[in-house]
Design a protein around this motif. Structure first.
Motif, PDB file in Angstrom:
ATOM      1  N   VAL A   1       0.857  -1.186   0.000  1.00 44.45           N
ATOM      2  CA  VAL A   1       0.000   0.000   0.000  1.00 44.45           C
ATOM      3  C   VAL A   1       0.892   1.234   0.000  1.00 44.45           C
ATOM      4  O   VAL A   1       1.746   1.392   0.881  1.00 44.45           O
ATOM      5  CB  VAL A   1      -0.929  -0.005   1.230  1.00 44.45           C
ATOM      6  CG1 VAL A   1      -1.864   1.186   1.194  1.00 44.45           C
ATOM      7  CG2 VAL A   1      -1.719  -1.304   1.303  1.00 44.45           C
TER       8      VAL A   1
ATOM      9  N   LEU B   1      -7.673   2.080  -2.090  1.00 45.60           N
ATOM     10  CA  LEU B   1      -7.900   0.919  -1.237  1.00 45.60           C
ATOM     11  C   LEU B   1      -8.762   1.260  -0.029  1.00 45.60           C
ATOM     12  O   LEU B   1      -9.536   0.421   0.439  1.00 45.60           O
ATOM     13  CB  LEU B   1      -6.561   0.349  -0.768  1.00 45.60           C
ATOM     14  CG  LEU B   1      -5.650  -0.240  -1.850  1.00 45.60           C
ATOM     15  CD1 LEU B   1      -4.356  -0.728  -1.226  1.00 45.60           C
ATOM     16  CD2 LEU B   1      -6.339  -1.369  -2.592  1.00 45.60           C
TER      17      LEU B   1
ATOM     18  N   GLY C   1      -6.337  -3.082   1.264  1.00 47.25           N
ATOM     19  CA  GLY C   1      -5.342  -3.931   0.617  1.00 47.25           C
ATOM     20  C   GLY C   1      -5.556  -5.403   0.927  1.00 47.25           C
ATOM     21  O   GLY C   1      -5.338  -6.270   0.072  1.00 47.25           O
TER      22      GLY C   1
ATOM     23  N   MET D   1      -8.385  -6.494  -1.360  1.00 48.56           N
ATOM     24  CA  MET D   1      -7.955  -6.611  -2.748  1.00 48.56           C
ATOM     25  C   MET D   1      -7.007  -7.796  -2.937  1.00 48.56           C
ATOM     26  O   MET D   1      -7.049  -8.489  -3.959  1.00 48.56           O
ATOM     27  CB  MET D   1      -7.280  -5.322  -3.193  1.00 48.56           C
ATOM     28  CG  MET D   1      -6.906  -5.290  -4.660  1.00 48.56           C
ATOM     29  SD  MET D   1      -6.209  -3.709  -5.161  1.00 48.56           S
ATOM     30  CE  MET D   1      -5.924  -4.046  -6.909  1.00 48.56           C
TER      31      MET D   1
END
Length: 429
Positions: free
Chosen positions: A107, A141, A379, A382
């Protein structure tokens, strides 16, 4: 053959889950780093972004074993040595995983230096042999846990405050705003207030003590901020400012003009308890004013949000003003969101922002977690989806691209065949 290129404007969210081992998710901040496994609801470890160098090459021997912040590097070689030891701690101390089996999702901020990105990729691919790596922007995110793709994201961390509008999953980069208004600014203001108003051993002011800054380092200021400081209401801040202006000719501000009720004073032991620092309650209340008081250019935290809205297209402003998301460790201070809402409403009366008056009232999201790891949580979501395998850059693709890490909107690694042609073209040159 790798998966086909994904449209950068396509939604990030996907309902299909990957069957491979979940990747590790790392958010590398200036002060703290969050690390954990994709699919989990919170980081496994939040630790200072500090590395203890054990591999220094030709560096002086006295630098071995000295803790240093990863961001305080001297050159690329120094940064690489710090990152090698830092990620070694993440893999083998905090997460206890095999780096060769776990993809990495990192990230990052849109303001992350290119040197950091390239060196991280070099360390992960060449030293730890990670199978794949994906850099994902924190402001995108952070919207995933909310289930929305539109929002005005304010990331208030240690070094700076960054505002990035996001509309339908696409960053409006022309409207980003940033300023050095973070935890570091609060620490400096708190140190100044302690020097002028705190008393040492119940006697004279701290600033009259020789080398008084040594007694209140930044680590102590951070401890005081976390344990005792809060963001006051706008009306009380105005009262303090008026009292300070009236007492500008005096050596110290008059405590009799402070608004009621007054915050509780407290005492803090120094030098292992040998000395005692008396901290007035007004210092607890005024330390965070560094974020909301405009400087000579009129820059403040609420002004960043309104300036960003002014730079957005007119038809996007209403939706963005109704979907404000505040993330970052500094945003966890008590009273932060309430004061920010008050300041935004008050600034609309100024001529510069009068055209935004129809956007009030501003609405803030309540994220499903602490503000300091919402971007990491996005994050983790994802990283558990198949989109991770589509967008991540593999070690083979990294090698064929000439050890080059693309910027996150680039998505040039569509197929290995195209990269092989590009690599051959570079060799012919």
């Amino acid at each position: 053959m790798s998966a086909p290129i994904l449209d950068p404007k396509a939604p990030l969210l996907d309902i299909n889950y990957s069957t491979e081992k979940p990747c590790i998710v790392v958010e590398l901040g200036h002060s703290l780093t969050k690390c954990g496994i994709a699919g989990e609801f919170a980081p496994r470890w939040i630790s200072p972004s500090v590395a203890v160098k054990t591999r220094v090459g030709e560096a002086p021997l006295q630098s071995i074993g000295v803790p240093r912040n990863v961001w305080d590097y001297k050159d690329k070689d120094d940064l690489r040595a710090l990152l090698v030891d830092f990620f070694h701690s993440i893999y083998f101390k905090y997460l206890l995983v095999n780096p060769k089996e776990r993809p990495v999702l990192l990230v990052e901020s849109v303001l992350c230096p290119t040197l950091i990105r390239d060196t991280v990729a070099d360390v992960l691919f060449h030293h730890f042999e990670a199978p794949s790596l994906l850099f994902a922007p924190a402001h995108l995110l952070s919207l995933l846990p909310l289930g929305t793709q539109t929002g005005l994201v304010l990331d208030c961390g240690y070094k700076e405050a960054l505002v990035v509008p996001v509309f339908h999953g696409v960053s409006v980069l022309k409207a980003w705003q940033a300023a050095p208004l973070g935890a570091e600014a609060i620490h400096l203001n708190l140190q100044r207030l302690l020097g002028s108003e705190a008393a040492l051993d119940g006697g004279e002011k701290l600033e009259k003590t020789p080398n008084w800054q040594r007694l209140v380092p930044e680590s102590l200021c951070e401890d005081i901020k976390v344990r005792a400081c809060f963001v006051t209401r706008r009306a009380r801040a105005a009262t303090y400012a008026a009292a300070a202006a009236a007492a500008s000719s005096e050596d110290t501000p008059s405590a009799s003009s402070d608004p009621e009720p007054r915050p509780v004073d407290f005492e803090l032991p120094l030098d292992g308890g040998r000395r005692l620092l008396s901290v007035p309650g007004r210092v607890r209340e005024l330390a965070c004013e560094a974020l909301f008081e405009p400087d000579s250019d009129g820059v403040s935290l609420p002004a960043l949000l309104l300036d960003s809205l002014l730079m957005c297209p007119v038809d996007l402003r209403a939706q963005l003003a109704s979907n404000i998301l505040v993330i970052g460790g500094t945003a966890m201070l008590p009273g932060f969101n309430s004061r920010l809402r008050e300041e935004l409403t008050a600034l609309l009366e100024q001529p510069r922002y009068r055209q935004l008056a129809g956007l009030a009232p501003f609405k803030f999201h309540s994220p499903p977690g602490k503000a300091n790891f919402i971007a990491w949580l996005g994050g983790a979501i994802m990283g558990a989806l198949e989109v991770m395998g589509v967008r991540a850059l593999t070690r083979e693709q990294y090698r064929l691209s000439g050890d080059r890490m693309p910027d996150w909107p680039e998505f040039f690694h569509g197929s290995l065949s195209s990269q092989e042609e590009a690599a051959k073209g570079l060799e012919r040159r």
